[in-house]
Design a protein around this motif. Sequence first.
Motif, PDB file in Angstrom:
ATOM      1  N   ALA A  28       1.799   8.904  -6.085  1.00  0.00           N
ATOM      2  CA  ALA A  28       2.148  10.403  -5.868  1.00  0.00           C
ATOM      3  C   ALA A  28       3.438  10.873  -6.709  1.00  0.00           C
ATOM      4  O   ALA A  28       3.350  12.112  -7.063  1.00  0.00           O
ATOM      5  CB  ALA A  28       2.580  10.317  -4.378  1.00  0.00           C
ATOM      6  N   ALA A  47       1.048   3.847  -2.855  1.00  0.00           N
ATOM      7  CA  ALA A  47       0.628   5.307  -3.025  1.00  0.00           C
ATOM      8  C   ALA A  47       1.773   6.272  -3.287  1.00  0.00           C
ATOM      9  O   ALA A  47       1.428   7.238  -3.972  1.00  0.00           O
ATOM     10  CB  ALA A  47       0.563   5.312  -1.250  1.00  0.00           C
ATOM     11  N   VAL A  98       0.945  -1.130   0.208  1.00  0.00           N
ATOM     12  CA  VAL A  98      -0.121   0.133   0.154  1.00  0.00           C
ATOM     13  C   VAL A  98       0.872   1.185  -0.027  1.00  0.00           C
ATOM     14  O   VAL A  98       0.607   2.213  -0.859  1.00  0.00           O
ATOM     15  CB  VAL A  98      -1.072   0.054   1.132  1.00  0.00           C
ATOM     16  CG1 VAL A  98      -1.792   1.399   1.343  1.00  0.00           C
ATOM     17  CG2 VAL A  98      -1.846  -1.263   1.015  1.00  0.00           C
ATOM     18  N   ASP A  99       1.818   1.135   0.921  1.00  0.00           N
ATOM     19  CA  ASP A  99       2.911   2.457   0.935  1.00  0.00           C
ATOM     20  C   ASP A  99       3.635   2.429  -0.637  1.00  0.00           C
ATOM     21  O   ASP A  99       3.547   3.554  -1.120  1.00  0.00           O
ATOM     22  CB  ASP A  99       4.078   2.315   1.871  1.00  0.00           C
ATOM     23  CG  ASP A  99       3.392   2.222   3.203  1.00  0.00           C
ATOM     24  OD1 ASP A  99       2.174   2.771   3.580  1.00  0.00           O
ATOM     25  OD2 ASP A  99       4.136   1.836   4.200  1.00  0.00           O
TER      26      ASP A  99
END
Length: 146
Positions: free
Chosen positions: A73, A69, A65-66
């Motif tokens: 970004a 993300a 998930v990190d």
Amino acid sequence: LPARRVTGIALPFVASTAVLWAWHLPQAYDAALANVAMYWVMQLSLLASAVLFWRAVLAQGRSPVDRLAFVVAAFAQMGLLGALLTFAPAPLYAAHAFAPLAWGLTPLQDQALGGVIMWVPAGIPYAIAAVWIARRSWTQLKAVGA
């Protein structure tokens, strides 16, 4: 999420974003194109910061998930820069005042084309990375559940 894990990606993300945006400031960009040594400093700093970012994102053992993300970004900030270049009302870079004319483009059209390239085709590696991270994570989840 543990701060340690997110920071492991956040710092390279911030560094690569800062380097990319700093070199796209008109003064920095024009200076780099006017001086061979500065041009290579620009190229090497862009490459080094990108390598740091991608190593952090693609490193195993981090939360998918990190990782996803930060890929999103990174694409978003580069896409924003591309959009700003595409829709700028006037040319930003003195270094491109005359060269585009040889190709039948105005400096503003040349800048808009550069912005579109940053915005659209340059997003392909981000999409590939996101799919790879998601697929690998899904495969690992399926293996654990089996």
